[in-house]
Every structure is written in C-alpha cells, then in structure tokens.
Design a protein around this motif. Structure first.
Motif, PDB file in Angstrom:
ATOM      1  N   VAL A 169       0.996  -1.347  -0.125  1.00  0.00           N
ATOM      2  CA  VAL A 169       0.018   0.038  -0.107  1.00  0.00           C
ATOM      3  C   VAL A 169       0.952   1.173   0.085  1.00  0.00           C
ATOM      4  O   VAL A 169       1.512   1.585   1.335  1.00  0.00           O
ATOM      5  CB  VAL A 169      -0.886  -0.003   1.135  1.00  0.00           C
ATOM      6  CG1 VAL A 169      -1.555   1.243   1.186  1.00  0.00           C
ATOM      7  CG2 VAL A 169      -1.839  -1.393   1.294  1.00  0.00           C
ATOM      8  N   ARG A 178      -0.747   3.339  -4.992  1.00  0.00           N
ATOM      9  CA  ARG A 178      -2.173   2.968  -4.711  1.00  0.00           C
ATOM     10  C   ARG A 178      -3.322   3.605  -4.170  1.00  0.00           C
ATOM     11  O   ARG A 178      -4.540   3.707  -4.719  1.00  0.00           O
ATOM     12  CB  ARG A 178      -1.742   1.325  -3.784  1.00  0.00           C
ATOM     13  CG  ARG A 178      -3.300   0.654  -3.390  1.00  0.00           C
ATOM     14  CD  ARG A 178      -2.593  -0.825  -2.853  1.00  0.00           C
ATOM     15  NE  ARG A 178      -3.750  -1.619  -2.660  1.00  0.00           N
ATOM     16  CZ  ARG A 178      -4.006  -2.465  -3.578  1.00  0.00           C
ATOM     17  NH1 ARG A 178      -3.429  -2.621  -4.631  1.00  0.00           N
ATOM     18  NH2 ARG A 178      -5.221  -3.366  -3.474  1.00  0.00           N
ATOM     19  N   ARG A 179      -2.726   4.502  -3.267  1.00  0.00           N
ATOM     20  CA  ARG A 179      -3.770   5.303  -2.708  1.00  0.00           C
ATOM     21  C   ARG A 179      -4.287   6.293  -3.786  1.00  0.00           C
ATOM     22  O   ARG A 179      -5.532   6.630  -3.609  1.00  0.00           O
ATOM     23  CB  ARG A 179      -3.076   6.237  -1.456  1.00  0.00           C
ATOM     24  CG  ARG A 179      -3.852   7.108  -0.935  1.00  0.00           C
ATOM     25  CD  ARG A 179      -3.220   8.108   0.151  1.00  0.00           C
ATOM     26  NE  ARG A 179      -2.384   9.217  -0.597  1.00  0.00           N
ATOM     27  CZ  ARG A 179      -2.733  10.220  -1.137  1.00  0.00           C
ATOM     28  NH1 ARG A 179      -4.020  10.395  -1.332  1.00  0.00           N
ATOM     29  NH2 ARG A 179      -1.833  10.876  -2.082  1.00  0.00           N
ATOM     30  N   VAL A 188      -4.832   5.692  -7.082  1.00  0.00           N
ATOM     31  CA  VAL A 188      -5.452   4.906  -7.886  1.00  0.00           C
ATOM     32  C   VAL A 188      -6.883   4.953  -7.128  1.00  0.00           C
ATOM     33  O   VAL A 188      -8.060   4.907  -7.712  1.00  0.00           O
ATOM     34  CB  VAL A 188      -5.004   3.760  -8.225  1.00  0.00           C
ATOM     35  CG1 VAL A 188      -6.200   2.908  -8.951  1.00  0.00           C
ATOM     36  CG2 VAL A 188      -3.913   3.987  -9.108  1.00  0.00           C
ATOM     37  N   LYS A 189      -6.936   4.518  -5.658  1.00  0.00           N
ATOM     38  CA  LYS A 189      -8.145   4.271  -5.114  1.00  0.00           C
ATOM     39  C   LYS A 189      -9.038   5.538  -5.080  1.00  0.00           C
ATOM     40  O   LYS A 189     -10.307   5.416  -5.150  1.00  0.00           O
ATOM     41  CB  LYS A 189      -7.837   3.790  -3.910  1.00  0.00           C
ATOM     42  CG  LYS A 189      -7.721   2.176  -3.685  1.00  0.00           C
ATOM     43  CD  LYS A 189      -7.232   1.769  -2.070  1.00  0.00           C
ATOM     44  CE  LYS A 189      -7.066   0.337  -1.953  1.00  0.00           C
ATOM     45  NZ  LYS A 189      -7.037  -0.144  -0.744  1.00  0.00           N
ATOM     46  N   ALA A 190      -8.408   6.588  -4.910  1.00  0.00           N
ATOM     47  CA  ALA A 190      -8.920   7.949  -4.750  1.00  0.00           C
ATOM     48  C   ALA A 190      -9.794   8.297  -6.180  1.00  0.00           C
ATOM     49  O   ALA A 190     -10.628   8.787  -6.281  1.00  0.00           O
ATOM     50  CB  ALA A 190      -8.162   8.908  -4.385  1.00  0.00           C
ATOM     51  N   GLN A 191      -8.923   8.039  -7.247  1.00  0.00           N
ATOM     52  CA  GLN A 191      -9.510   8.104  -8.310  1.00  0.00           C
ATOM     53  C   GLN A 191     -10.701   7.176  -8.935  1.00  0.00           C
ATOM     54  O   GLN A 191     -11.716   7.954  -9.616  1.00  0.00           O
ATOM     55  CB  GLN A 191      -8.436   7.975  -9.610  1.00  0.00           C
ATOM     56  CG  GLN A 191      -7.152   8.834  -9.522  1.00  0.00           C
ATOM     57  CD  GLN A 191      -6.118   8.490 -10.585  1.00  0.00           C
ATOM     58  OE1 GLN A 191      -5.994   7.543 -10.959  1.00  0.00           O
ATOM     59  NE2 GLN A 191      -5.409   9.666 -10.803  1.00  0.00           N
ATOM     60  N   LEU A 192     -10.596   5.964  -8.425  1.00  0.00           N
ATOM     61  CA  LEU A 192     -11.834   5.278  -8.661  1.00  0.00           C
ATOM     62  C   LEU A 192     -13.158   5.591  -7.986  1.00  0.00           C
ATOM     63  O   LEU A 192     -13.953   5.392  -8.311  1.00  0.00           O
ATOM     64  CB  LEU A 192     -11.310   3.743  -8.287  1.00  0.00           C
ATOM     65  CG  LEU A 192     -10.547   3.051  -9.146  1.00  0.00           C
ATOM     66  CD1 LEU A 192     -10.132   1.866  -8.666  1.00  0.00           C
ATOM     67  CD2 LEU A 192     -10.930   2.969 -10.444  1.00  0.00           C
ATOM     68  N   LYS A 193     -12.760   6.206  -6.789  1.00  0.00           N
ATOM     69  CA  LYS A 193     -13.837   6.700  -5.872  1.00  0.00           C
ATOM     70  C   LYS A 193     -14.632   8.028  -6.596  1.00  0.00           C
ATOM     71  O   LYS A 193     -15.682   8.407  -6.091  1.00  0.00           O
ATOM     72  CB  LYS A 193     -13.561   6.962  -4.356  1.00  0.00           C
ATOM     73  CG  LYS A 193     -13.280   5.607  -3.711  1.00  0.00           C
ATOM     74  CD  LYS A 193     -12.741   5.775  -2.288  1.00  0.00           C
ATOM     75  CE  LYS A 193     -12.360   4.681  -1.575  1.00  0.00           C
ATOM     76  NZ  LYS A 193     -11.884   4.733  -0.368  1.00  0.00           N
TER      77      LYS A 193
END
Length: 65
Positions: free
Chosen positions: A16, A20-21, A23-28
């Motif tokens: 992590v 990765r942080r 990408v997760k923010a972009q997906l949300k």
C-alpha cells in the motif's frame, strides 16, 4: 515443512503505497463529463510528473510560448 509450503502458497500482501492510494481515490471520484484538461491542469500534471522522476521543472516565461 508443511508450514513452509503453506507460507509459500499464500499470496503476498499487496503493498500500500502512494500510487495505490491515488488510484483508489481516482476510482472513488465521480466520472468527469468533459474528458479534456484545461491548460492549468495539464501544466500541474506535467510539473508533478517531472518532479516525481527527479527532473528540474523549468518555469516557462509567459511571453515565450
């Protein structure tokens, strides 16, 4: 011996990190209706990319473009 086989068979934990942080923010994030970047957004992305790979960011003179 069996324990070593079980440990080798188990998947490695996913690291992590910053990428990765992001990408997760972009997906949300909500979907953007306009797919184009403004000139300011493109300049910020370029600057951050160059800084991330260790390159000096040279500031452009406003009249030189």
């Amino acid at each position: 011996m069996v324990v070593l086989l079980l440990m080798a068979a188990a998947p490695a934990p996913v690291p992590v990190g910053e990428a990765r942080r992001v990408v997760k923010a972009q997906l949300k994030a909500p979907v953007r209706e306009d797919a184009e970047l403004s000139a300011e957004e493109a300049a910020v992305i370029r600057q951050r990319y160059l800084e991330s790979i260790g390159r000096r960011v040279e500031r452009a003179v406003d009249g030189a473009r």
